[in-house]
Design an enzyme around this catalytic site. Structure first.
Site, PDB file in Angstrom:
ATOM      1  N   GLN A 173       0.818  -1.200   0.000  1.00 37.48           N
ATOM      2  CA  GLN A 173       0.000   0.000   0.000  1.00 37.48           C
ATOM      3  C   GLN A 173       0.859   1.261   0.000  1.00 37.48           C
ATOM      4  OE1 GLN A 173      -3.734   0.489   0.135  1.00 37.48           O
ATOM      5  NE2 GLN A 173      -3.061  -1.246  -1.068  1.00 37.48           N
ATOM      6  N   GLU A 233      -3.786   5.496   2.471  1.00 40.37           N
ATOM      7  CA  GLU A 233      -3.688   6.861   1.966  1.00 40.37           C
ATOM      8  C   GLU A 233      -2.550   7.647   2.607  1.00 40.37           C
ATOM      9  OE1 GLU A 233      -8.158   8.098   0.780  1.00 40.37           O
ATOM     10  OE2 GLU A 233      -7.947   7.279   2.795  1.00 40.37           O
TER      11      GLU A 233
END
Length: 732
Positions: free
Chosen positions: A626, A693
């Site tokens: 990620q 994020e």
């Protein structure tokens, strides 16, 4: 049995006492073999090939209304079955509109490329041919398509205009200050899998296979659009090939497929082409940002001002929240924020990976670099001395934070001490070499979620929830949590996702998925552990579960011998007062080294490091992946990505991956990611934080700061393409 938990206080670290040892490890994805062998069926692949096929007809004006459509000529074309012009078709994606009235009315045109009708034919080629050759007339209205057009309507929502102290006075009195403007262009998510839906009806019951991120909301959005009860809608999305926000809300193809399937009495497949995805799904807003920073002689910030102009369609409530991280990342007594929304007729703007931080931190972290250079202070040192003890505006304590260690340990690992403070001093042939740093920050969120865990009599387990896996590793993480809590090998746990018939989860968005639904799985397993302990007349705290064996005191028994039937529990987590008590966020630091060609102005990223503190890391391999993805997003934002609109009619000029340049293999160097050990007892029962994020926040700024260090060229207009660098390069 359902066990409900509201997050009101700190949570004990129960997982630390488990014995299986699978949490945190870099376990390979349990769904990986299905994906690499083509056995994982994505939305467009569902069916037996007998489905009718729909292709959208899209507007060729920026604003107005469809006057006429020559339906008679269309229906005479080969293979055409029907034309859907139903007013229930969505004008733009229904992001955030669950249980509200969606914006419908396909004939009312708000932007170039808007779906206005759906042609359905026997084959894709027939439908495409008919859609491209249909005769349409419009009533055209004047449209503003450029946010910088002086005639654009500007909204200034009162809640987003805030001021604390006196920034102007602090700027005037500052030992050193920066007042600079930065611009970022519109961007698109460009997920690998295009938006797709296959709809079929049995009586009043609709089943739709789609590519969506948040099913419990998407089901209601679809029901709202069709005017039916959500109980009559089943949405399936077991595999999603990326989303990055573009699949948060329901899109036009789902509604169109459902309407057409009902009308024809047969299944209908609608798969968007790449240009359609670019032109009809959510874009990230372009931004114009002004950063003001004031500091005293020691480099302590005395003021921060962050003003922004973003854009969206008239009537839309979303606006890119660029100052999210600015509110809490750095100290400074005087603070001011101004937020403006330019109303323009472009594709709808919405949430894209790290909405707010992804573009807001480009400007903030560039401004911090400019301040450091002007003050003669090392950029890492400047950041370290401006970390606030508490939230600088609310006074809240931080739930957990290793921001300083991210910066200091990252600097040491990256070799920051070798960086020349004077730009343009390091050369490698015709290449100028530089290093840059930027902070990373992303607020952490818990969202309501449910999950069912079934512990079978044969000592295997099944986890069930409508949570989606959009490539983030959800299947694997949930299996790890259940395996750890129930003392089972990972291969003994099956995870079922992406079906609205299953308990409703948080969905994949906001970096809240793993912490929210993972906590629901944890709670369900905690309940099952109590049931197991009760069978042995033991205290749940006194049992150990490992490899299918129960140990308590001097007793050892296998789970399969103990269980006479299946045990089931549903975990239910929802936010409580904890979110108001302390400030939750993940933190990090990005370091980049670039080479800029002194002849051509080309920039190449040579290496990048990200150091992050994000609570408990549930799976080191998927979490690292990620962060890699976020850092690669940062490379794109810094150097290549720009959604270009033609100001005459607002249409997107570069609506394919041939012209919208995302980073490819040769653009991406060796990436390094370090996770600092951290637990956040306030975040959720599993003490994790979002990471999906966090990795993008600030990443691009480290690259543009490195470009300045390499060349002395400051690019404030993203992306930093060679045409913006070359004219400013020093001669020789």
């Amino acid at each position: 049995m359902t066990v409900h938990h509201k997050m009101d206080d700190q949570q004990p670290d129960v997982l630390a006492g488990m014995a299986q040892g699978v949490i945190g490890k870099g376990e390979v994805r349990v769904d990986g073999p299905l994906k690499v062998t083509g056995q994982a069926a994505y939305a467009a692949e569902i069916g037996d090939g007998t489905e009718a096929v729909g292709v959208f007809v899209r507007a060729t004006i920026a604003k107005g209304r469809v006057a006429t459509i020559d339906e008679a000529a269309l229906r005479a074309m080969p293979g055409v079955l029907t034309l859907v012009t139903d007013e229930r078709l969505l004008r733009n994606p229904a992001q955030g509109t669950a249980n509200k009235a969606p914006i419908q009315g396909a004939r009312d045109v708000a932007y170039f490329g808007q779906p206005i009708a759906l042609v359905v034919a026997e084959t894709f080629e027939q439908a495409r041919h008919a859609a491209q050759n249909i005769a349409i007339t419009y009533v055209v209205e004047q449209a503003v398509t450029d946010p910088l057009d002086g005639s654009a309507q500007i909204d200034t929502p009162e809640a987003k205009q805030t001021e604390q102290g006196d920034v102007d006075a602090a700027m005037a009195a500052a030992h050193v200050s920066i007042d600079a403007n930065y611009t970022t262009p519109s961007q698109t998510s460009a997920a690998m899998e295009p938006h797709a839906s296959v709809a079929s009806w049995e009586g009043d019951k609709l089943t739709l296979h789609g590519s969506y991120q948040m099913l419990k909301y998407n089901r209601n959005e679809l029901a709202d659009a069709l005017g039916i009860d959500p109980s009559n809608v089943r949405l399936l999305a077991p595999y999603v090939g990326g989303g990055f926000g573009s699949k948060l809300g329901l899109s036009s193809e789902a509604v169109g497929a459902a309407i057409a399937a009902k009308a024809l009495g047969r299944p209908v497949r609608v798969v968007m082409t790449r240009p359609q995805v670019f032109e009809t799904t959510m874009r990230r807003s372009s931004t114009q940002q002004r950063l003001r920073l004031a500091a005293d002689a020691k480099g302590h910030l005395t003021a921060i001002g962050h003003d922004a102009t973003v854009s969206n369609l008239p009537g839309e409530t979303f606006s890119e929240p660029v100052a999210l991280a600015t509110h809490f990342l750095y100290a400074g007594k005087n603070r001011a924020y101004a937020h403006r929304i330019a109303r323009v007729h472009r594709t709808c703007a919405g949430s894209m990976r790290a909405p707010g931080e992804a573009v807001g931190m480009l400007a903030l972290e560039n401004a911090m670099d400019e301040l450091a250079h002007k003050a003669g202070i090392d950029p890492v040192a400047l950041r370290l001395r401006n970390i606030p003890e508490t939230h600088p505006e609310t006074g809240k304590e931080f739930s957990s934070r290793r921001f300083a260690e991210c910066l200091s340990q990252g600097a040491e690992h990256f070799g920051w001490s070798k960086r020349s403070a004077t730009p343009g001093q390091v050369k490698d042939g015709e290449w100028l070499i530089g290093m840059g740093v930027a902070s990373a920050a992303r607020g952490n969120i818990l969202s309501e979620a449910k999950a069912r865990v079934i512990l079978h009599a044969d000592a295997t387990a099944t986890v069930e929830t409508d949570m989606t896996d959009i490539g983030t590793g959800t299947y694997t993480i949930l299996a790890q949590i259940a395996a750890e809590m129930l003392g089972l090998p990972l291969h003994s746990v099956t995870v079922r996702l992406g079906d609205t018939d299953l308990p409703p989860a948080a969905g994949s968005g906001g970096s809240w998925g793993a912490g929210s639904v993972g906590s629901a799985v944890f709670l369900a397993c905690q309940s099952l552990r109590k049931d197991i302990a009760g069978m042995l007349n033991a205290d749940p705290a006194d049992i150990t579960l490992k490899d299918g064996i129960i140990t308590t005191g001097n007793i050892q028994r296998s789970l399969s011998d103990t269980l006479s039937n299946d045990l089931t529990a549903i975990g239910h987590i929802e936010p409580g007062e904890a979110s108001n008590t302390v400030e939750h966020a993940g933190f990090g630091a990005h370091f980049a080294e670039v080479a800029v060609n002194s002849v051509t102005g080309e920039t190449r990223v040579r290496r990048m490091l990200g150091v992050f503190s994000a609570g408990r890391i549930l799976n080191e391999q998927t979490a690292r992946s990620q962060c890699y993805g976020g850092m690669i997003f940062g490379i794109g934002a810094a150097l290549t990505e720009e959604l270009v609109h033609d100001h005459r009619d607002g249409h997107i000029v570069n609506h394919t991956l041939a012209e919208y340049h995302v980073p490819v293999n040769l653009d991406v160097p060796q990436l390094d990611v370090i996770f600092l050990e951290e637990r956040d007892a306030w975040a959720n029962p599993i003490q994790s934080k979002g990471v999906g994020e966090l990795g993008i926040s600030g990443a691009g700024a480290a690259i543009t700061n490195a470009i300045f260090n390499a060349t002395g060229v400051r690019v404030r207009d993203y992306p930093a393409t060679l045409d913006k660098i070359l004219p400013q390069l020093p001669e020789g």
